[in-house]
Motif scaffolding. Sequence first.
Motif, PDB file in Angstrom:
ATOM      1  N   GLU A 236      -3.470   7.950   2.038  1.00  0.00           N
ATOM      2  CA  GLU A 236      -4.313   7.720   0.864  1.00  0.00           C
ATOM      3  C   GLU A 236      -3.473   7.223  -0.318  1.00  0.00           C
ATOM      4  O   GLU A 236      -3.886   6.325  -1.059  1.00  0.00           O
ATOM      5  N   ILE A 237      -2.287   7.796  -0.480  1.00  0.00           N
ATOM      6  CA  ILE A 237      -1.399   7.389  -1.561  1.00  0.00           C
ATOM      7  C   ILE A 237      -0.935   5.946  -1.364  1.00  0.00           C
ATOM      8  O   ILE A 237      -0.934   5.146  -2.306  1.00  0.00           O
ATOM      9  N   ALA A 238      -0.552   5.600  -0.125  1.00  0.00           N
ATOM     10  CA  ALA A 238      -0.119   4.233   0.152  1.00  0.00           C
ATOM     11  C   ALA A 238      -1.251   3.243  -0.112  1.00  0.00           C
ATOM     12  O   ALA A 238      -1.027   2.177  -0.710  1.00  0.00           O
ATOM     13  N   LEU A 239      -2.460   3.590   0.288  1.00  0.00           N
ATOM     14  CA  LEU A 239      -3.623   2.716   0.051  1.00  0.00           C
ATOM     15  C   LEU A 239      -3.881   2.536  -1.446  1.00  0.00           C
ATOM     16  O   LEU A 239      -4.225   1.443  -1.901  1.00  0.00           O
ATOM     17  N   PHE A 240      -3.727   3.620  -2.194  1.00  0.00           N
ATOM     18  CA  PHE A 240      -3.922   3.539  -3.647  1.00  0.00           C
ATOM     19  C   PHE A 240      -2.894   2.611  -4.277  1.00  0.00           C
ATOM     20  O   PHE A 240      -3.225   1.799  -5.145  1.00  0.00           O
ATOM     21  N   ILE A 241      -1.641   2.713  -3.843  1.00  0.00           N
ATOM     22  CA  ILE A 241      -0.578   1.891  -4.427  1.00  0.00           C
ATOM     23  C   ILE A 241      -0.815   0.403  -4.161  1.00  0.00           C
ATOM     24  O   ILE A 241      -0.709  -0.428  -5.080  1.00  0.00           O
ATOM     25  N   VAL A 242      -1.142   0.070  -2.912  1.00  0.00           N
ATOM     26  CA  VAL A 242      -1.295  -1.356  -2.584  1.00  0.00           C
ATOM     27  C   VAL A 242      -2.661  -1.883  -3.011  1.00  0.00           C
ATOM     28  O   VAL A 242      -2.862  -3.103  -3.044  1.00  0.00           O
ATOM     29  N   GLY A 243      -3.585  -0.941  -3.338  1.00  0.00           N
ATOM     30  CA  GLY A 243      -4.905  -1.137  -3.864  1.00  0.00           C
ATOM     31  C   GLY A 243      -5.453  -2.490  -3.974  1.00  0.00           C
ATOM     32  O   GLY A 243      -6.413  -2.860  -4.484  1.00  0.00           O
TER      33      GLY A 243
END
Length: 348
Positions: A341-348
């Motif tokens: 979830e954090i990786a998805l948020f960063i690459v958003g």
Amino acid sequence: MLLYIHIPFCESKCPYCAFGSVVGKDNLAKSYFDALLKDLKFQIQKFKIRNFKSVFIGGGTPSAVDAKFYEPLFEQILSFCQKDCEITSEANPNSADTNWLTQMRNLGVNRISFGAQSFFEDKLKFLGRTHDAKQIYQAVKNAKISGFKNINIDLIYGTKFDTKKRLSKEVENIKNLEISHVSAYSLTLEPNTPFFHKNEYKKDSPILAKFIMNEIENIGLKQYEISNFGEICKHNLGYWQGKDYAAIGAYAVGFCDDFRFTACANLEKFIADPTQKTYEILSKNDMKFERIFLGARSIVGIEASWLNKHEQERAEILRKSRKLAFKDGKYFVKNFLLADEIALFIVG
């Protein structure tokens, strides 16, 4: 360069397993290992390989094959291995007897990984395993007798059987074994397996996941990736660091420079032409996203220099909310269960 070797032979097919494997084709073992040698030589030449930093023999079930078949392969591999090369082989508790383990240790294997999955008989039966808890203990004992000091046990959690009490007992058994590493995987219901769509088989509980991770750390095996604890496996760490890896065998997937290559997903076709590969060119963005996702779920972390301005701003939001730590130019996820979830948020 890392080296992965895929051994597809199995004694039986577990209902949750989506890895490339075959049952009842032991008569093809000699032909398969001859093809592995051809594949190895092809990749050494193609990628101009000078040395291997680590080797991992996976499957399938490597211990389902007589150790004598590995000898010609190791004659080639060892000449490319660094002095401190980590060489891992997977094995099943019921097929890795002292004779097999000793032969593999003598060939050069110095790390062994047992597919235990559970110490409860009802859960083992549910998972289609062909061993019992006593055989896990015996396998680890045999490995120590054979000279192995670096020993891993695989566990599966998140099944319908799991409770805090039972997971605590699983970890107690791990502690009693006095081993160096544990891999704990949440049950996944993979397509094209008997377990697919059997949602009642899985207990998707972040509370239980965090519980077993804490329990494993409490017995002295420190978490360094979402599923891994203890003495760091150099080979797997290489994957998370984005290092190049050769991969030989049917179903095997490798990576070099900016492309991924995949072998034939058919045993007989691979034996007929082991150099046949499918190649996929990865864009710079593809590789960056993979680095971010792999770094997020491990101690490798996410290099700030990989991120553009927008991504760094989003990473800073997470740092300020204490979901990320920042040290030496890298962002580190504090709770690996939130890594994707954090990786998805960063690459958003």
